[in-house]
Motif scaffolding. Structure first.
Motif, PDB file in Angstrom:
ATOM      1  N   PHE A  36       2.611  -9.859  -9.969  1.00 26.03           N
ATOM      2  CA  PHE A  36       3.479  -9.196  -9.021  1.00 26.03           C
ATOM      3  C   PHE A  36       4.214  -8.120  -9.306  1.00 26.03           C
ATOM      4  O   PHE A  36       4.867  -7.380  -8.437  1.00 26.03           O
ATOM      5  N   PHE A  37       4.732  -7.898 -10.373  1.00 29.63           N
ATOM      6  CA  PHE A  37       5.493  -6.786 -10.696  1.00 29.63           C
ATOM      7  C   PHE A  37       4.721  -5.531 -10.321  1.00 29.63           C
ATOM      8  O   PHE A  37       5.279  -4.534  -9.762  1.00 29.63           O
ATOM      9  N   PRO A  38       3.470  -5.374 -10.422  1.00 32.48           N
ATOM     10  CA  PRO A  38       2.727  -4.252 -10.076  1.00 32.48           C
ATOM     11  C   PRO A  38       2.659  -4.017  -8.635  1.00 32.48           C
ATOM     12  O   PRO A  38       2.603  -2.832  -8.230  1.00 32.48           O
ATOM     13  N   GLN A  39       2.932  -5.035  -7.989  1.00 39.04           N
ATOM     14  CA  GLN A  39       2.907  -5.054  -6.429  1.00 39.04           C
ATOM     15  C   GLN A  39       4.308  -4.278  -5.990  1.00 39.04           C
ATOM     16  O   GLN A  39       4.215  -3.782  -4.917  1.00 39.04           O
ATOM     17  N   LEU A  48      -3.260  -0.648 -10.711  1.00 42.27           N
ATOM     18  CA  LEU A  48      -2.324  -1.465 -10.498  1.00 42.27           C
ATOM     19  C   LEU A  48      -2.747  -2.814 -10.013  1.00 42.27           C
ATOM     20  O   LEU A  48      -2.385  -3.995 -10.194  1.00 42.27           O
ATOM     21  N   ASN A  49      -3.816  -2.680  -9.044  1.00 43.67           N
ATOM     22  CA  ASN A  49      -4.524  -3.763  -8.460  1.00 43.67           C
ATOM     23  C   ASN A  49      -5.156  -4.766  -9.409  1.00 43.67           C
ATOM     24  O   ASN A  49      -5.239  -6.097  -9.363  1.00 43.67           O
ATOM     25  N   VAL A  50      -5.769  -3.883 -10.467  1.00 48.40           N
ATOM     26  CA  VAL A  50      -6.650  -4.758 -11.241  1.00 48.40           C
ATOM     27  C   VAL A  50      -5.688  -5.553 -12.239  1.00 48.40           C
ATOM     28  O   VAL A  50      -5.970  -6.736 -12.543  1.00 48.40           O
ATOM     29  N   LEU A  51      -4.525  -5.056 -12.651  1.00 48.62           N
ATOM     30  CA  LEU A  51      -3.406  -5.421 -13.288  1.00 48.62           C
ATOM     31  C   LEU A  51      -3.158  -6.758 -12.580  1.00 48.62           C
ATOM     32  O   LEU A  51      -2.974  -7.831 -13.257  1.00 48.62           O
ATOM     33  N   SER A  52      -2.860  -6.672 -11.408  1.00 47.38           N
ATOM     34  CA  SER A  52      -2.237  -7.898 -10.522  1.00 47.38           C
ATOM     35  C   SER A  52      -3.239  -8.832 -10.416  1.00 47.38           C
ATOM     36  O   SER A  52      -3.065 -10.092 -10.486  1.00 47.38           O
TER      37      SER A  52
END
Lengths: 546, 107, 220
Positions: free
Chosen positions: A436-439, A461-465
């Motif tokens: 959720f932080f990348p979001q 960022l989506n992949v990290l999430s």
């Protein structure tokens, strides 16, 4: 005062048939029934979450159509909000622990309590039926005119399922309030109550005052959809924004139904594992009530860009800032409790500490969103998604897991593996932040929510999430394993494995059917540390089994 | 909680009489043009009638403090729902409020 | 009657007094949520009437003041008989208790019968919202929203009346069996609270729906 007799050693031994569970009036068994129910619906909601994160691994909408995606995020929201977050802590932990904490034999209305579980399950099953006949694609917020006029999805069964579920909430809240008013043991004055009880009472206020409004709103929506009555149809003189007012009048306080019980758990965990009374007991108690009351005055902050009057927007913005104050008071007070406390980093305490950090982030970003000028830019972006997941997962789920880990020995008489507990806790914490932080960052960059495709520059960022979501998922599944394992192979827990204060720790683990062999008489305040010699658990280091 | 207080029958009959009288008044006043006062009077009479039912038929007058508090909270929450929602609609026409609420459609 | 004492006391309570106070408090909390439930309908009504008072007045004129007024009298009378029922239980007058309960239920049924006649009249006049709705006055289709609210509000109220009559039958059965008396009458009292609440809803519905702008045309 003679307690009704039961010859069984404890409540788990008092009947082994399915019937003895499904027709029980025992609040502890009903708590276990709720545990099974909310766990099931959490699984369903999680499955949809995994589908969302899978789709968002790639910028293209390649896993499913946008229409299918609409169904997926809607069902995720509906199952998580209505069938997990709202009922979980009150239904599981509140039911199990609250009567014991106040020295009562049961809640005021045990039959209504059982009924509330059946109503909850009926609502859930109706919603499952809606899911199996296609699901809903309106977003969990059901906004008309799409939900009333244009959507061809299962709005009816799901809407009615949510409506039915609301009564479970109302019955639980009503039951808890009467229980606290009328069933306290001799000597248990209001200001000797554990803060968990204050938190549950405040939650119950919100449940009783707020839920009926979403109930009537869903009735109006159903009538509109079936009979085309025009309440929310501009062509017939209606106003879709009225739906939003009515919907959010409940749904904003609903988030306090989700967080107040979690805060209630945190008070218990911090006191128990810092071996200190909570700093500013009265402030925390009144803040719980304050949050419950103020929470009803802020709903328009969901509607800043819905053509609501700017003047109303300003009023709601100011009121929303106010509701942050009692929340902040609590966070400060818990932190001050830790100062010079004998902090033991047992499993449940890790969840409490996690809560302090994550709820602070979630709460602060809530204050950002309360600001009109800022919200206009990030409304309906991932910034909002990140904010509410920080408070709902980082807040509510941390409290729920912490409470489960704290009271599991009391509920089952068994200790679970500290190693696996801590492993799962770290996986949850790390996985959650990675998800959720990348979001927050995505939202600030403008990525809108509820879209299955996005520009390629946001893929990292989506992949990290999504990776974080997998880690989080593992962390959340592990307790199922080690909790179930502990039932059979866990070390036997004594009455007070944590050496904590509270009436629940002065009875056996598991407790007898009617909670106490003799009705307790209370002569001291809550969190009266250190534990006096002679009380169960005194002098013992908190037990654990590796 | 009303304890075992038994309300005398003549009080019930008096309240019933008052409720009938107020009903007649509210119907009669409806036929008189008082402008905006019509709504005020109608609402006031309904509130008085409801209060009489609450206090006497529902025994709130004879109850401990908690019951009137509960009833009052319910009523207050209604006012929050009405007041804050209407504050949106009522202020939409003000300068700078944003989009005015469209006038009722006509056919 | 000692036997009735012990069998009436539920296991989670220590005394009949605690049980009575708890049940009464529980019923009041339930009524509070009912207030909020109907409140959503009242808000909807308030908003749309404020927006289009002419259409609402026109719609209101189609309602029969005599029937509405009669129903108001009926319900208020039923509140009186309900209060008298509780009184009779408190004073150990079983026959009167049964009689007043029967009266209350009968008045409730009369109310519902009148509503049935009102609704079927609406049907004949094409005032049921939907495909067959047709309003003869100047406001035309604008009146449909008024009737949508009329049916939603009185329908929801009628549903509560039906549930009330059903529960009353159960209380009546117990009353005839002699379960209630000065030592134990709380179920009658709690049911009475519900019944009075439903009456109060009608006390607001009647003027709000039937008496709008009656002075415009000086009459029906």
């Amino acid at each position: 005062m003679s307690a009704p007799e039961s010859s069984a050693a404890n409540y788990l031994e008092d009947g082994h048939t399915l019937r003895s569970w499904l027709l029980t009036f025992d609040h502890k068994r009903i708590g276990i029934l709720y545990l099974l129910g909310v766990s099931f619906f959490f699984l369903v909601g999680s499955a949809f979450a995994m589908l969302v994160r899978l789709e968002l691994l790639t910028p293209q909408g390649d896993l499913m159509t946008s229409d299918a995606y609409n169904h997926v995020f809607t069902m995720h929201g509906i199952f998580m909000v209505f069938f997990f977050l709202i009922p979980a802590i009150p239904g599981v932990l509140g039911n199990f622990v609250l009567p014991i904490m106040i020295g009562a034999k049961d809640v005021a209305f045990p039959k209504l309590n059982l009924l509330s579980w059946y109503v909850f399950m009926a609502g859930g099953m109706l919603t499952m039926y809606g899911l199996l006949t296609g699901g809903v694609d309106t977003g969990w917020t059901f906004y008309p005119p799409y939900s009333s006029l244009y959507s061809t999805s299962a709005v009816l069964p799901v809407g009615i399922g949510v409506f039915v579920n609301g009564f479970a909430s109302i019955l639980t809240g009503l039951n808890f309030m009467v229980t606290v008013h009328r069933m306290r043991a001799p000597g248990m004055t209001w200001f000797r109550l554990p803060l968990f009880v204050w938190g549950q009472y405040a939650t119950s206020l919100v449940m009783v005052l707020g839920t009926p409004v979403i109930a009537i709103t869903l009735v109006l929506l159903v009538l509109e959809r079936v009979f085309h009555l025009g309440f929310f149809d501009a062509a017939k003189g209606g106003d879709p924004v009225l739906f939003q007012h009515l919907f959010w009048f409940y749904s904003h306080p609903a988030v306090y139904i989700m967080i107040l019980p979690s805060m209630a758990v945190i008070s218990e965990l911090i006191a128990a594992f810092a071996r200190k009374r909570v700093f500013g007991y009265h402030a925390v108690a009144f803040s719980s009530i304050g949050i419950a009351v103020l929470g009803f005055l802020v709903w328009g902050h969901h509607m800043y860009v819905s053509s609501q009057s700017v003047y109303a927007g300003v009023a709601f913005s100011l009121l929303t800032m106010l509701v942050a104050i009692p929340s902040a008071i609590k966070v400060f007070n818990w932190t001050f409790t830790l100062y010079k406390g004998a902090v033991a980093l047992e499993m449940p305490m890790l969840y409490a500490l996690g809560f302090l950090g994550l709820f602070t982030i979630g709460g602060l970003t809530g204050v950002f969103l309360a600001t009109l000028g800022f919200d206009v830019h990030v409304h309906d972006t991932y910034f909002v998604v990140a904010h509410f997941h920080y408070v709902m997962v980082g807040g509510t789920i941390m409290g729920y897991l912490g409470g489960l880990h704290y009271w599991w020995p009391k509920m089952t008489g068994r200790l679970y593996s500290e190693f696996w507990g801590k492993t799962s806790g770290w996986l949850v914490f790390v996985g959650f932040n990675l998800t959720f932080f990348p979001q927050f960052l995505l939202g600030l960059q403008g990525m809108p929510r509820r879209y299955h495709a996005y520009p390629a520059e946001w893929q990292v960022l989506n992949v990290l999430s999504s990776a974080g979501a997998s880690v989080l998922g593992v962390g959340l599944i592990l307790p199922v394993g080690y909790f179930l394992y502990s039932l059979r192979y866990g070390k036997v827990a004594g009455p007070n494995p944590w050496g904590a204060r509270g009436l629940e720790w002065e009875t056996t683990s598991p407790p007898p059917t009617f909670n106490f062999d003799e009705q307790p008489v209370v002569e001291h305040e809550a969190y009266d540390y250190p534990l006096p010699a002679g009380k169960p658990g005194a002098g013992a280091a908190p037990a654990s089994a590796h | 909680m009303s304890g075992h207080h038994v309300v005398p029958v003549k009080i019930y009959l008096a309240i019933f009489g008052a409720l009938m009288a107020f009903t007649a008044i509210t119907v009669a006043v409806a036929f008189v043009d008082l402008g905006p006062l019509n709504n005020v009077v109608m609402l006031a009479i309904a509130v008085v009638k409801a209060t009489l039912v609450v206090l006497f038929f529902m025994h709130v007058k004879y109850s401990t403090r908690l019951i009137p508090l509960v009833a009052a909270v319910g009523f207050m929450w209604l006012l929050i729902l009405f007041g804050l929602t209407m504050s949106d609609y009522l202020s939409r026409g003000w300068l700078g409020a944003g989009a005015p609420w469209p006038a009722p459609w006509s056919n | 009657m000692p036997h009735a004492h012990s069998s009436a006391l539920a296991h989670q309570f220590d005394s009949l007094e605690q049980q009575k106070e708890s049940a009464t408090l529980g019923m009041w909390f339930f009524l509070v949520q009912e207030v909020l439930f109907f409140g959503g309908l009242f808000l909807t009504y308030m908003l749309y009437r404020w927006r289009d008072p002419t259409a609402f007045a026109a719609g209101s004129h189609e309602l029969d003041i005599l029937l509405g007024g009669f129903n108001t009298v009926v319900l208020i009378a039923s509140s009186l008989t309900m209060a008298m029922a509780v009184h009779s239980a408190q004073t150990d007058e079983r026959k009167k208790l049964v009689g007043y309960l029967v009266a209350t239920g009968s008045l409730g049924i009369v109310f519902l019968i009148v509503k049935y006649f009102e609704y079927s009249a609406k049907w004949h006049h094409h005032l049921i919202p939907g495909a067959n709705f047709h309003f003869e006055g100047v406001v035309g289709g604008r009146a449909e929203l008024f009737f949508s609210l009329y049916f939603a509000m009185t329908g929801m109220h009628a549903l509560h009346m039906v549930i009330g009559v059903a529960v009353l039958l159960w209380i009546l059965k117990r009353a005839r069996a002699g379960e209630f008396g000065s030592h134990y009458y709380n179920p009658v009292e709690c049911f009475g609270l519900y019944w009075h609440f439903v009456d109060i809803v009608w006390i607001f519905l009647f003027p709000m729906l039937y008496l709008i702008g009656r002075h415009y045309h000086g009459g029906a």
